[in-house]
Structure formats: structure tokens, C-alpha cells
Enzyme design. Structure first.
Site, PDB file in Angstrom:
ATOM      1  N   LYS A   1     -23.177 -29.964  62.257  1.00  0.00           N
ATOM      2  CA  LYS A   1     -21.924 -29.735  62.982  1.00  0.00           C
ATOM      3  C   LYS A   1     -21.176 -28.516  62.466  1.00  0.00           C
ATOM      4  O   LYS A   1     -20.744 -27.683  63.232  1.00  0.00           O
ATOM      5  CB  LYS A   1     -21.049 -30.979  62.885  1.00  0.00           C
ATOM      6  CG  LYS A   1     -19.725 -30.877  63.625  1.00  0.00           C
ATOM      7  CD  LYS A   1     -19.940 -30.835  65.114  1.00  0.00           C
ATOM      8  CE  LYS A   1     -18.639 -30.759  65.882  1.00  0.00           C
ATOM      9  NZ  LYS A   1     -18.900 -30.355  67.283  1.00  0.00           N
TER      10      LYS A   1
ATOM     11  N   ASN B   1     -22.801 -28.986  48.506  1.00  0.00           N
ATOM     12  CA  ASN B   1     -22.814 -28.419  49.856  1.00  0.00           C
ATOM     13  C   ASN B   1     -22.595 -26.919  49.698  1.00  0.00           C
ATOM     14  O   ASN B   1     -21.659 -26.504  49.033  1.00  0.00           O
ATOM     15  CB  ASN B   1     -21.674 -29.027  50.689  1.00  0.00           C
ATOM     16  CG  ASN B   1     -21.519 -28.357  52.048  1.00  0.00           C
ATOM     17  OD1 ASN B   1     -22.450 -27.730  52.546  1.00  0.00           O
ATOM     18  ND2 ASN B   1     -20.349 -28.487  52.638  1.00  0.00           N
TER      19      ASN B   1
ATOM     20  N   CYS C   1     -24.065 -30.285  55.323  1.00  0.00           N
ATOM     21  CA  CYS C   1     -24.105 -31.314  54.295  1.00  0.00           C
ATOM     22  C   CYS C   1     -22.784 -32.077  54.283  1.00  0.00           C
ATOM     23  O   CYS C   1     -21.716 -31.501  54.424  1.00  0.00           O
ATOM     24  CB  CYS C   1     -24.366 -30.778  52.888  1.00  0.00           C
ATOM     25  SG  CYS C   1     -25.939 -29.931  52.725  1.00  0.00           S
TER      26      CYS C   1
ATOM     27  N   LYS D   1     -26.172 -25.184  75.463  1.00  0.00           N
ATOM     28  CA  LYS D   1     -26.174 -26.643  75.401  1.00  0.00           C
ATOM     29  C   LYS D   1     -27.593 -27.191  75.657  1.00  0.00           C
ATOM     30  O   LYS D   1     -28.049 -28.111  74.997  1.00  0.00           O
ATOM     31  CB  LYS D   1     -25.221 -27.232  76.449  1.00  0.00           C
ATOM     32  CG  LYS D   1     -23.764 -27.146  76.093  1.00  0.00           C
ATOM     33  CD  LYS D   1     -23.390 -28.170  75.036  1.00  0.00           C
ATOM     34  CE  LYS D   1     -22.122 -27.792  74.300  1.00  0.00           C
ATOM     35  NZ  LYS D   1     -22.201 -26.647  73.412  1.00  0.00           N
TER      36      LYS D   1
END
Ligand code: M6R
Length: 613
Positions: free
Chosen positions: A608, A101, A2, A488
């Protein structure tokens, strides 16, 4: 997870908040929402999906002009990612708007209590209850700051809460426990955000809030207290990078830009840390020499890509220092009763410095008496703040969800520390110091050379677009590289991918080999003792029909007849090879996701920084 933004000042709040959300969207993109205060009322707009959906909504249904606003991008925890669950959440009378958050862990009993009192909840979120609790609290505690402090005392878990009130048109109040919150100090205006990136184009003066603190922010003043109203002294710092570093800078994707920045990121992380005699100097390291000499165990703890860098570091640490080193997923660490003593050094690796699992693991380690060294890319973030010492990586802001330049610089920082340990303790590595230091210094230009293989790597990705599974094999430090290559591909191209230690092949994974399955193999340098063994592994999978994509150093001809595709790596010592062998795997996943039409910088379901457990 968030992203949170708040603005109060003479500017148009909505513009500032939307710009901030754009820079924070990497933190979560399930929904976005804003609230502004104007003419004694709060107006909100919120929309599921990416920020663009919210912007489209505002274009058809504009918000009133305002000089105070808050905004949120969501990574869903409680409740589906729909319009209703998007933040902000407002109190029943519409006077209070809250964004959040984190996870409020005692949400269920608080919600049940509110329902029993007759409050109607509109969403499934844990956040909404804060709006109602605040409304109730303000009946007896009419000051918004005091009310928030009182409510925070009732909450458990992790939360950054940002609140505006309809009748307080010049003040934002926010609280922080376990989730990040930074204040940006402007002139006659102030900002709040989860990350400095949100306000970097307005100011580089920041204040990092500590644990259990509340900030009350007007255009002129920033006042910080603890949850009980006691004043807290804050430290201002200057952000060392500028807005351009957080832009795409001509690249189509942040990930492409960040892959390309790796030579510089590695060079910056080395800068000033190796002297002309090849000795490592870590001037900022706050671990005293007596302690360093007595370390008898190292435990590295981290998550995801950072964990893979720790796996690589273990090889160097044990080889160079002869100190036993374990590597453990942070999410597992504190739940298995690890053996920690005052002479155990725990190394917590984290790009963001906010990963909740890593934070909890290092807190646990400190409680048990161990010391913690953070390897971190984000200045002033929670993990380094709470550690005994820190070595910063100098990768610059990493915006793409998939970690690239942070990974290489984490390896470099760990290696520098391992060399420093060996140097200080006078262990085996001492004599080779100059040579390794020299080689590390050459790595930026070698990484540059690998970037030139992108055309060939991209062509391979296009050929493999219809494959169901991709396997990655490596040995020694090539094993974590294989794991990283697989991670990845999973996170970006949503393909089934597995990384294996090539020596384990015959103990099970070889059963997966069937006609045409792509197998990437990371081959160590020719003179390495494992080289010939992995060449045998290539033959074994090829004999069973695999398509082999071999990463091998320049001049290694032994692999040619068993390789369907060859990606050449510059020659370097085996322990340093991950700094070059990882790069083609990053480019491969990036291209695979691109040709499949996926959002590379913001892959589905991810965020992220993972600030919830
Ligand atoms: O910020 P951190 O380095 O603590 O993050 C750890 C992981 O969440 C992160 O590396 C994640 O695995 C990346 N998305 C991988 O590309």
C-alpha cells in the site's frame, strides 16, 4: 512498505501483535513474523507468505505467554520472500530481535565488515546486520536505547527499527528515519506501529515520531530522544476515525467498500470548504496571501494513482488560474534538475503521506527554495509534516492496495485549491465560481448514481475474462482517467492494459487494434469541443474490429451505433467528469480480478505505501 507492530503492557502480547499485523497486512504480505520476550529469552516465529501462514505455524508450535512483543509483515527488498528472510532477525546469541521497514543503503560495507569479524549471517536481508551491530554495541554500551542510538548513527538510508532484548522484558526501543512510526498511548500499556490502524481498537491517542528519533517504550512511559540522546518534545493527537472505519463493514473486499464510500469521501472533503456564495474557504491553509499572489509556476509531483489525480488537476489549475502548471512523476523529479524558485509552488499529492519518491521530491523542492503544499489523506504523516501547507482529503482509511476513494478526493482537494487560487488572485474563473462550486457539491449524489451501474460493469468484466489486452482511451481530463483505468487493471487483474490520449491513436497505438480487442472510451460531455473528435476515434477503432465499451453521459445518442457496451454517466461539467467516469473503471478491474480468482485487496508484488525508492 512493511508493517510493524510493537506492544508492551498487561495484555497477551501475541494477540495484540497479530491483530495489529492483520490491520497492517496491506503494507506488505511476502512474509510475517513475531517475537516475544518471556522468562529471559526471546522466541520468534516467522513464515513466508500471508499472515495466515504464520498463524497456522503458531497454532502447531505455540509461543510462550508474554506481555511484550513485536511483529512484522514484509514487502521484500533484500533477499527472497522466504522463511529465513522473514523478520524478526536475531543476534547470534539470540538476545536481540529486530524488525525493520525501509532500506539500509550502506548495508553492503557493514555486512562485509561483520563477516570479516567472523559473524555468521543467516539471511540475505539488510535488517539482520542491525541485530549483530546492536549485539556488538551493547558490549560497550549496555543500555539498549543508547546502543540503538549509536547504531543508527552508522546507518544510512530509510529505516524504522523496532528492537526487543531478552533481558529487558518491559521495554521496546525503536528508531525512525524516513519510514513511518507512530506510538499509541494506552493506559498502563503502549503500542508502536507503522500506522495507527494497528492499535486503533485499543487507543486513539497517538504520537507521530519525527525524523531521526528514538523512542523507548514501557507500559507506563514513552520517552523520545534524537539519535544523540537529546530529549525531544512530542505532540500527542487524537485519531479522528475508529476501528470500524478500518474494517470491511459487511463487504467482501476492502476495495468494494472503499469504492462504495466514494460519495461520502467526496462530500467529507468538500465539507465546510465552500460557503453559501460558492466561495472556497481553506481555513487551515498556511500559505500567506502575498505568497499566493506571487506564485508564477506550479509543479505537481506524485506517484501512481496520485500522479493521475495531478494530471487531472493541471487542466483545472491552468484553466481557472492561468498559472503554468507541470505534472511530474516524483521518482523522476529531482533527478532532472528542475527549475525551482521561491515563487514556484510544488504540490505533493499522496494518500499515505509516506511515499518515499514523493517525500524526496518535495524535500528537494524545498531545498531549492520552492514552497510545498501537500494534498494528503493521512493526518500527521511525513509529507504534510514536512510541507509548508497541507490540504487534507477526508477519505478515511484506505486499506485496499488499489487506490480508489483517495483518488477522487485528491481531485476534489486540488480543485478546491485551484478555485481558491483563482478567487484570491482574481483570475478568469472568478465569475464561474458559484456555478462550479454548486456542481462540485452535487458530485457525491452523481457518484452514487454511477455505483448503480455495477451490475452492468461486472457483466462486461465476465465477458472479457479471456482477453489478453485491454485499451483505454480518453481526451483532456479523460486521458488521465484512461491511464488510471489501465493502471487498475494491471495491478489487480495482472492483464496487459494501456491508456492513451485518443488523439494520439493515429500516431501509433492504432496498430494494436485487432479483431475483438476491448477498448474502453471515456467520452466527454456532448457540448464539449472534444466530444465529436472522440466519437470519430470510437468509429476508427470499431472499423478495425475493436470491441468498444463506451462511457458516455446520459442522453448522448451519438455513440450508440458504434458501441458494443455503453456505461452511462450522469451529466456534469467536463472538468468534473473524472469524478464519475473513473468509478466504473475501478469496479471493472475489481470484478475482473475477482472472477480470475486473484486477491483484490492484496495484489501480488505490491504494497500500500511505497516507503522505499
Ligand atoms: O500513498 P500515495 O498516494 O503516495 O501512493 C502513490 C501510489 O503508490 C499509489 O497511488 C499506487 O499507484 C496505487 N496502488 C494505485 O492503485
Amino acid at each position: 512498505m512493511c508493517g510493524i507492530v510493537g506492544y508492551v503492557g498487561p495484555g497477551q502480547a501475541l494477540d495484540v501483535v497479530i491483530e495489529g499485523l492483520r490491520r497492517l497486512e496491506y503494507r506488505g504480505y511476502d512474509s510475517a513474523g513475531v517475537a516475544v520476550v518471556a522468562d529471559g529469552a526471546i522466541t520468534t516465529r516467522k513464515k513466508a507468505g500471508k499472515l495466515a501462514n504464520l498463524e497456522a505455524e503458531i497454532a502447531v508450535d505455540p509461543l510462550p505467554a508474554s506481555h511484550i512483543g513485536i511483529g512484522h509483515t514484509r514487502w521484500a527488498t533484500h533477499g527472497a520472500p522466504n522463511d529465513v528472510n522473514a523478520h524478526p532477525h536475531v543476534s547470534e546469541d539470540g538476545t536481540i530481535a529486530v524488525i525493520h521497514n525501509g532500506i539500509i543503503e550502506n548495508f553492503a560495507p557493514l555486512r562485509d565488515k561483520l563477516i570479516a569479524q567472523g559473524v555468521t549471517l543467516r539471511s540475505q536481508t539488510d535488517t539482520e546486520i542491525v541485530a549483530h551491530l546492536l549485539a556488538q554495541q551493547m558490549i560497550s554500551t549496555p543500555d539498549l536505547g543508547d546502543a540503538l542510538r549509536a547504531v543508527c548513527q552508522e546507518l544510512t538510508g530509510a529505516f524504522t527499527l523496532v528492537v526487543v532484548h531478552a533481558s529487558t522484558p518491559n521495554k521496546i526501543v525503536a528508531a525512525r528515519r524516513n519510514s513511518p512510526l507512530v506510538v499509541g498511548r494506552g493506559v498502563g500499556e503502549n503500542f508502536l506501529a507503522s500506522d495507527v490502524a494497528a492499535f486503533i481498537s485499543h487507543t486513539r491517542n497517538a504520537i507521530e515520531l519525527g525524523q531521526d528519533q528514538v523512542v523507548e517504550m514501557t507500559p507506563e512511559a514513552v520517552v523520545v530522544t534524537d539519535f544523540f540522546g537529546n530529549p525531544v518534545e512530542v505532540k500527542e493527537y487524537e485519531v479522528t476515525w475508529d476501528a470500524a472505519a478500518a474494517e470491511k463493514g459487511g463487504y467482501d473486499l476492502f476495495m468494494l467498500k472503499e469504492i462504495a464510500e466514494q460519495p461520502k469521501a467526496v462530500a467529507d472533503t468538500l465539507l465546510g470548504r465552500i460557503d453559501l456564495e460558492g466561495r472556497v474557504t481553506l481555513d487551515d491553509l498556511t500559505l500567506d496571501l502575498d505568497y499566493i499572489k506571487n506564485i508564477d509556476k506550479i509543479i505537481i509531483t506524485a506517484c501512481g494513482t496520485a500522479y493521475h489525480s495531478g494530471m487531472i488537476a493541471k487542466y483545472a489549475i491552468e484553466h481557472w488560474t492561468r498559472i503554468p502548471c507541470e505534472v511530474e512523476l516524483a521518482s523522476e523529479f529531482r533527478y532532472r534538475d528542475p527549475i525551482l524558485t521561491p515563487t514556484t509552488l510544488v504540490i505533493a499529492i499522496s494518500q499515505s503521506g509516506e511515499t518515499m519518491d514523493t517525500l524526496m521530491a518535495m524535500r528537494y523542492a524545498r531545498e531549492q527554495g520552492a514552497k510545498v503544499l501537500a494534498i494528503c489523506n493521512s493526518n500527521g504523516s511525513t509529507i504534510p509534516r514536512e510541507s509548508d501547507a497541507v490540504i487534507y482529503t477526508h477519505a478515511g482509511p484506505e486499506i485496499a492496495v488499489a487506490s480508489t476513494k483517495a483518488f477522487l478526493t485528491q481531485i476534489v482537494a486540488c480543485y478546491l485549491f485551484a478555485m481558491y487560487l483563482a478567487q484570491t488572485r482574481g483570475t478568469g474563473y472568478g465569475e464561474a465560481a458559484g456555478e462550479i462550486a454548486l456542481e462540485l457539491g452535487r458530485m457525491p449524489s452523481k457518484i452514487d448514481l454511477v455505483l448503480d451501474t455495477s451490475g452492468a460493469v461486472n457483466a462486461i468484466a465476465k465477458k472479457l475474462i479471456d482477453k489478453q489486452s485491454v485499451l483505454f482511451l480518453g481526451r483532456s481530463v479523460g486521458f488521465p482517467v484512461a491511464l488510471e483505468g489501465a493502471l487498475k487493471l494491471k495491478e489487480l487483474a495482472y492483464m496487459h492494459a494501456e491508456g492513451f490520449a485518443a488523439g494520439e491513436l493515429k500516431h501509433g497505438p492504432i496498430a494494436l487494434i485487432e479483431e475483438g480487442i476491448p477498448v474502453f472510451v471515456v467520452v466527454p460531455p456532448v457540448e464539449d469541443e472534444l466530444h465529436d473528435k472522440i466519437v470519430s476515434n470510437i468509429q476508427e477503432v470499431r472499423a478495425r474490429g475493436a470491441m468498444t465499451i463506451v462511457l458516455a453521459e446520459e442522453g448522448d445518442e451519438s455513440i450508440v451505433e458504434f458501441s458494443d457496451h455503453i456505461i452511462r454517466l450522469p451529466k456534469c461539467p467536463a472538468l468534473l467528469q473524472p469524478l464519475v467516469s473513473t468509478v466504473p473503471l475501478q469496479m471493472f478491474s475489481c470484478e475482473m480480478a475477482t472472477v480470475k480468482g486473484y486477491d483484490v485487496d492484496q495484489p501480488r508484488n505490491l504494497a500500500k505505501s511505497v516507503t522505499v525508492e
